[in-house]
Design a protein around this motif. Sequence first.
Motif, PDB file in Angstrom:
ATOM      1  N   UNK A 469       0.810  -1.215   0.000  1.00 61.40           N
ATOM      2  CA  UNK A 469       0.000   0.000   0.000  1.00 61.40           C
ATOM      3  C   UNK A 469       0.849   1.274   0.000  1.00 61.40           C
ATOM      4  N   UNK A 470       1.961   1.268   0.742  1.00 63.52           N
ATOM      5  CA  UNK A 470       2.719   2.492   0.988  1.00 63.52           C
ATOM      6  C   UNK A 470       4.010   2.568   0.180  1.00 63.52           C
ATOM      7  N   UNK A 471       4.786   1.486   0.172  1.00 61.87           N
ATOM      8  CA  UNK A 471       6.082   1.511  -0.511  1.00 61.87           C
ATOM      9  C   UNK A 471       5.951   1.249  -2.013  1.00 61.87           C
ATOM     10  N   UNK A 472       4.982   0.412  -2.404  1.00 63.31           N
ATOM     11  CA  UNK A 472       4.826   0.050  -3.815  1.00 63.31           C
ATOM     12  C   UNK A 472       4.573   1.261  -4.727  1.00 63.31           C
ATOM     13  N   UNK A 473       3.704   2.201  -4.349  1.00 58.80           N
ATOM     14  CA  UNK A 473       3.492   3.358  -5.228  1.00 58.80           C
ATOM     15  C   UNK A 473       4.753   4.195  -5.438  1.00 58.80           C
ATOM     16  N   UNK A 474       5.600   4.282  -4.424  1.00 59.76           N
ATOM     17  CA  UNK A 474       6.852   5.024  -4.580  1.00 59.76           C
ATOM     18  C   UNK A 474       7.743   4.314  -5.591  1.00 59.76           C
ATOM     19  N   UNK A 475       7.840   2.987  -5.454  1.00 63.03           N
ATOM     20  CA  UNK A 475       8.637   2.208  -6.399  1.00 63.03           C
ATOM     21  C   UNK A 475       8.104   2.352  -7.817  1.00 63.03           C
ATOM     22  N   UNK A 476       6.786   2.336  -7.956  1.00 64.99           N
ATOM     23  CA  UNK A 476       6.164   2.507  -9.282  1.00 64.99           C
ATOM     24  C   UNK A 476       6.570   3.832  -9.911  1.00 64.99           C
ATOM     25  N   UNK A 477       6.513   4.919  -9.115  1.00 62.60           N
ATOM     26  CA  UNK A 477       6.839   6.242  -9.655  1.00 62.60           C
ATOM     27  C   UNK A 477       8.318   6.346 -10.041  1.00 62.60           C
ATOM     28  N   UNK A 478       9.183   5.697  -9.279  1.00 61.83           N
ATOM     29  CA  UNK A 478      10.611   5.714  -9.627  1.00 61.83           C
ATOM     30  C   UNK A 478      10.837   4.971 -10.941  1.00 61.83           C
ATOM     31  N   UNK A 479      10.237   3.785 -11.068  1.00 63.27           N
ATOM     32  CA  UNK A 479      10.413   2.997 -12.295  1.00 63.27           C
ATOM     33  C   UNK A 479       9.836   3.757 -13.487  1.00 63.27           C
ATOM     34  N   UNK A 480       8.697   4.374 -13.286  1.00 65.89           N
ATOM     35  CA  UNK A 480       8.080   5.138 -14.375  1.00 65.89           C
ATOM     36  C   UNK A 480       8.987   6.286 -14.818  1.00 65.89           C
ATOM     37  N   UNK A 481       9.611   6.949 -13.859  1.00 65.26           N
ATOM     38  CA  UNK A 481      10.498   8.065 -14.176  1.00 65.26           C
ATOM     39  C   UNK A 481      11.675   7.617 -15.024  1.00 65.26           C
ATOM     40  N   UNK A 482      12.178   6.415 -14.759  1.00 60.28           N
ATOM     41  CA  UNK A 482      13.308   5.887 -15.522  1.00 60.28           C
ATOM     42  C   UNK A 482      12.872   5.423 -16.909  1.00 60.28           C
ATOM     43  N   UNK A 483      11.707   4.794 -16.970  1.00 60.75           N
ATOM     44  CA  UNK A 483      11.272   4.148 -18.224  1.00 60.75           C
ATOM     45  C   UNK A 483      10.608   5.102 -19.202  1.00 60.75           C
ATOM     46  N   UNK A 484      10.050   6.188 -18.714  1.00 55.23           N
ATOM     47  CA  UNK A 484       9.369   7.131 -19.617  1.00 55.23           C
ATOM     48  C   UNK A 484      10.367   7.852 -20.525  1.00 55.23           C
TER      49      UNK A 484
END
Length: 484
Positions: A469-484
């Motif tokens: 719930x808490x850590x996963x969204x942060x990880x998602x945003x980091x990965x998105x920042x790298x992959x976009x």
Amino acid sequence: MAAPRATRMNIPLRRVAVACALMIFALMGKVSEIQTLRANSLADDPRNLRAMIDRFAHPRGDILLRDNTVLATGTRQAGMFRYRRVYPGGPMYAPVTGHLSIYGATGVERAEDEVLSGADPKVRVRTLVGGQAEQGASVRLTIDSRAQRAAYEGLRATGHKGAAVAVDPSTGAILALASYPSYDPNVYATFDGEALADTDERLRADATRPLLNRATEHTYPPGSAFKIVTTAAALGTGNISPETSVAAPTRLTLPGTTTLLGNAGGEACGNGRPTLAVAFRLSCNTAFAVLGLQLGQRVLRAQAEAFGFNGAGPGIALPLARSVYPVRLDAAQTAMSAIGQFDVRATPFEITMIAAAVASRGVIMRPYLVAEVVLRDGTVVSVTDPESMPRTISRDVADQLTAMMVTVTGPGGTGSAAALPGIDVAAKTGTAENAAGAADHAVFTAFAPADEPRVAVGVVVENGGFGGDVAAPIARDIMKAVLD
């Protein structure tokens, strides 16, 4: 009668002369020791005013991001100290840059001090050959600005202390390294000794410990994120596959105790005999505790150490605390260690490297923070080449783990909050118990894309609750920042 009297007077005079001679020799010996054996330590002593003046007498190299954004630079000023350090990156990058003050340095400022100051022989020779004035070289880091911002802002939005790390598993380049709360390194750049002492005392007394780099210097129980290690150990035996049924009672009495271990929310794990793949997707505590008992502490420890536990860790230009898998465990302790509890401890950096090992199909690339060293005229002094480390798991085990980790972010998985549209994300959630009465730590580790990984992440949010719930969204945003 005069001769005996003179003889009696000469005896103490000779003694005084001998004593004076001994003191002179002792003094000469001490001076020689100071001038030779202790010369370097005295020159480096932060109380040495001459050394302090010299440190700030010449232009120091900049600290740059991979896109050449300046994180640390110097400005010319009047007075005894000619160049003052400035940190445009501020608190977001403080765990990486550290700071330089009249009393010392931390972070990259300390690790790369010889390069930045120009004292490094390679830098000095290149500067002299190029006919340039004495100055330091700049250090270009591997940090990605978008990934770093996503990590820092994500942590800050939770309102909790924590850390996040991202690496490129194909090269080992560190893309983000954030710790929250942080501090402004500019406050250490003052030449007012009294103000500096007050600032340092205030920050050290702060209960939130803003000077602590939680990403690399602090360890946490990894919780269920450690089940990647336990699963790797099981698959590595060759006797267990993702389709092997495992015992997963709703409650398990830990051997030799009356303590009952349950699953999250007290729920059952499937039908009580799920496949390993299902138990992994549901993150069933009892299934992995039983699996740990079957494997035994030696097999688990060997696999944990292959991932980097109990080792000094790779040099990354920053202090790195030792991640620990305990020794001499009884059966109950082995069961708890298999689910990342008891005395198992890991830095957020190590939690990231667990995912990176799977992403790189078992061969971890040595992580690094400094991409290259360059002179002010653009001359490249050195470049860091990717380097592989000893194999952690076999390619086959890595492929099986990847497939299992992808289900975690799929429908019904515990990490669906980290899913990215059109991209398979391989992940593992963790909810780590800590001090009695305190909320659990939220832990998450992942990599993406699963079939051709470009980023691996690890996130810990202190007392954040459920990792999905808490850590996963942060990880998602980091990965998105790298992959976009």
